[in-house]
Design an enzyme around this catalytic site. Structure first.
Site, PDB file in Angstrom:
ATOM      1  N   ASP A 202       0.815  -1.211   0.000  1.00 34.30           N
ATOM      2  CA  ASP A 202       0.000   0.000   0.000  1.00 34.30           C
ATOM      3  C   ASP A 202       0.850   1.263   0.000  1.00 34.30           C
ATOM      4  OD1 ASP A 202      -2.132  -1.681   0.045  1.00 34.30           O
ATOM      5  OD2 ASP A 202      -2.586  -1.412   2.170  1.00 34.30           O
ATOM      6  N   GLY A 203       2.048   1.172   0.570  1.00 36.73           N
ATOM      7  CA  GLY A 203       2.920   2.340   0.617  1.00 36.73           C
ATOM      8  C   GLY A 203       3.318   2.847  -0.752  1.00 36.73           C
ATOM      9  N   ASN A 302      -4.662   9.052   2.348  1.00 31.77           N
ATOM     10  CA  ASN A 302      -5.159   8.305   3.508  1.00 31.77           C
ATOM     11  C   ASN A 302      -5.674   9.216   4.618  1.00 31.77           C
ATOM     12  OD1 ASN A 302      -5.174   5.617   2.907  1.00 31.77           O
ATOM     13  ND2 ASN A 302      -3.362   5.083   4.081  1.00 31.77           N
ATOM     14  N   ASP A 332      -4.590  12.102  22.735  1.00 29.56           N
ATOM     15  CA  ASP A 332      -3.331  11.904  22.033  1.00 29.56           C
ATOM     16  C   ASP A 332      -3.326  12.558  20.663  1.00 29.56           C
ATOM     17  OD1 ASP A 332      -2.280  10.546  24.135  1.00 29.56           O
ATOM     18  OD2 ASP A 332      -2.417   8.557  23.253  1.00 29.56           O
ATOM     19  N   THR A 343      -9.789   2.578   6.546  1.00 31.79           N
ATOM     20  CA  THR A 343      -9.377   1.218   6.867  1.00 31.79           C
ATOM     21  C   THR A 343      -7.931   1.160   7.352  1.00 31.79           C
ATOM     22  OG1 THR A 343      -8.839   0.914   4.520  1.00 31.79           O
ATOM     23  CG2 THR A 343     -10.989   0.148   5.262  1.00 31.79           C
ATOM     24  N   ALA A 344      -7.313   2.316   7.569  1.00 35.21           N
ATOM     25  CA  ALA A 344      -5.924   2.357   8.010  1.00 35.21           C
ATOM     26  C   ALA A 344      -5.851   2.772   9.480  1.00 35.21           C
ATOM     27  CB  ALA A 344      -5.133   3.310   7.111  1.00 35.21           C
ATOM     28  N   TYR A 345      -5.208   3.885   9.768  1.00 33.85           N
ATOM     29  CA  TYR A 345      -5.034   4.334  11.152  1.00 33.85           C
ATOM     30  C   TYR A 345      -6.385   4.574  11.831  1.00 33.85           C
ATOM     31  CZ  TYR A 345      -2.583   6.838  14.951  1.00 33.85           C
ATOM     32  OH  TYR A 345      -2.068   7.228  16.163  1.00 33.85           O
TER      33      TYR A 345
END
Length: 468
Positions: A202-203, A302, A332, A343-345
């Site tokens: 994905d990167g 993203n 935080d 769907t990531a972080y």
């Protein structure tokens, strides 16, 4: 400077395109002729558009006219886009949405998102994951196929060809001389690439997005990395798949991006940017530059993450939506993500997963101090502004797609809205099937051991007991 090979390359043009130079979009409503088209004033001010004036960009078959902005929000510009069927704008026998021809929102049916070419593609950018020896052979096979079989111009980043395994390969030498090379942050390739092929995880797709701060060519991503949620293609039969894409026989999903404007006080020192580009961002135009401030713009696929950095104190940032303070984040940090980034972080922080065809922006707190602070979804096109609260004890840090990390201090701000430049990702089958396949294969969504069914004898006994 470019490294000149067998093929002629180019230099950066004096005026590089920026996200402010957005294309005109044409909306043709039912009952109106094609000559009675509207022009997006959010991108081009109050200029007139008429039949005698050429319009650029893709023509849309359907359009939805948005309601006029309230006087208190005139300064906020909406983004036209995105995806989904055109909704009905009449309600009952007499009610309807107020039409405003100066602000047109285009909504496209995802099923109609098919790849086509106005001319046959001739140039392709190949992006390979660096520091992965297992990708050398697929990279060579792909490049040889594109050059010798398809007679295409292949662009690669200069550091890719500096790999010792490629430099020492005498058999690859004749092909290597035909490459066109570029350097990140120095050379502008935005108007030279017909489509992109990514080899990795994905990167690599995120990196491809960062190279294009304006319009993005179609991206074909092969899964040769660790996760591969955004890379649906397998490399085994790449010849057939690449041929289908070149022929225009493929579906695409338009992954919306975020246009992020970072406004920072110079504080006595000026940061120089080579050729107007700084870390895959672009300097804002003069009319957006404030006195004594540095303004940079980025396109983010993203998410934008604002966190407390190395400080032990909670982050304390104010979040504005279209000029109205909606909340103060104590915790935080906070994540502002696209549906692709959900769907990531954001998913790891407890947010819902959103299909990339849904026009939305997600706001997700990171370990908030208030347990009632839940993730929310806001409409695509609103403008979010994030800045340190006056009572904040420490500074904050921002990262964009996991890169370009920088400190945000008092007086600095972030402006985030939906970009007019989505990333067209080529599908293996269609946007819905590919997305759910990725959920199942990569995230193991709702994977569990199935419940055993009753045997026929047990069912008969239960029925007998019921009758008694």
């Amino acid at each position: 400077m470019f490294e000149k090979r067998d093929r002629c390359f180019f230099r950066r043009s004096p005026r590089s395109p920026t996200p402010e130079m957005e294309p005109e979009e044409v909306g043709v409503r039912k009952g109106l002729s094609a000559d009675a088209s509207y022009r997006c004033t959010a991108c081009h001010g109050d200029e007139d558009a008429g039949p005698g004036r050429p319009l650029r960009g893709r023509a849309k078959s359907r359009s939805l006219s948005a309601a006029p902005a309230l006087p208190s929000t005139k300064e906020f510009r909406r983004t036209r886009s995105l995806h989904g069927p055109c909704p009905v704008t009449t309600f009952g026998p007499k009610a309807c949405v107020l039409q405003n021809p100066q602000t047109v929102m285009h909504i496209q049916d995802p099923a109609s998102q098919r790849l086509t070419w106005s001319k046959s593609p001739k140039s392709v950018l190949v992006i390979r994951k660096i520091r992965d020896a297992s990708l050398l052979q697929p990279f060579k096979e792909l490049c040889v196929y594109l050059m010798e079989e398809k007679n295409m111009i292949v662009y690669v980043e200069k550091k890719v060809l500096e790999d010792p395994a490629i430099v020492g390969d005498d058999g690859f030498g004749p092909v290597k001389k035909k490459f066109c090379t570029f350097r990140e942050d120095y050379d502008d390739i935005s108007n030279q690439i017909d489509f992109i092929i990514c080899l990795g995880g994905d990167g690599t797709l995120l990196y491809a997005s960062s190279l294009f701060q304006g319009s993005v060519p179609p991206v074909m991503a092969f899964h040769l990395g660790s996760l591969g949620f955004l890379t649906p293609f397998n490399f085994e039969n790449f010849q057939t798949q690449v041929t289908q894409v070149i022929q225009g026989n493929a579906a695409v999903v338009l992954r919306s991006r975020l246009k992020v404007k970072v406004v920072k006080e110079l504080r006595g020192k000026k940061v120089a940017a080579p050729n107007g580009v700084s870390e895959n961002g672009v300097l804002a135009s003069d009319r957006d530059t404030e006195a004594g401030k540095q303004v940079l713009q980025y396109q983010v696929l993203n998410e934008v993450v604002i966190d407390r950095g190395p400080s032990s104190y909670l982050s304390n940032v104010d979040v504005y939506l279209d000029g109205h303070l909606i909340t103060t984040v104590q915790g935080d940090g906070v994540i502002v993500s696209t549906p692709t980034g959900s769907t990531a972080y954001a998913a790891a922080a407890g947010a819902s997963m959103i299909h990339p065809n849904v026009p939305a922006i997600m706001i997700t707190p990171i370990c908030p101090h208030s347990l009632s602070f839940r993730p929310i979804v806001v409409p695509a096109g609103v403008e979010l502004k994030i800045m340190l609260s006056p009572e904040a004890r420490n500074t904050a840090w921002v990262s964009l797609d996991g890169r370009k990390r920088q400190e945000i201090r008092h007086g600095d701000s972030l402006s985030i809205t939906t970009s007019c430049y989505p990333l067209p990702s080529i599908c293996v089958r269609d946007p819905v099937s590919d997305w759910f396949e990725s959920l199942a294969q990569c995230l193991h969504w709702n994977v569990r051991k199935r419940q055993a069914h009753f045997a026929a004898e047990e069912e008969a006994e239960e029925e007998g007991e019921t009758e008694d």
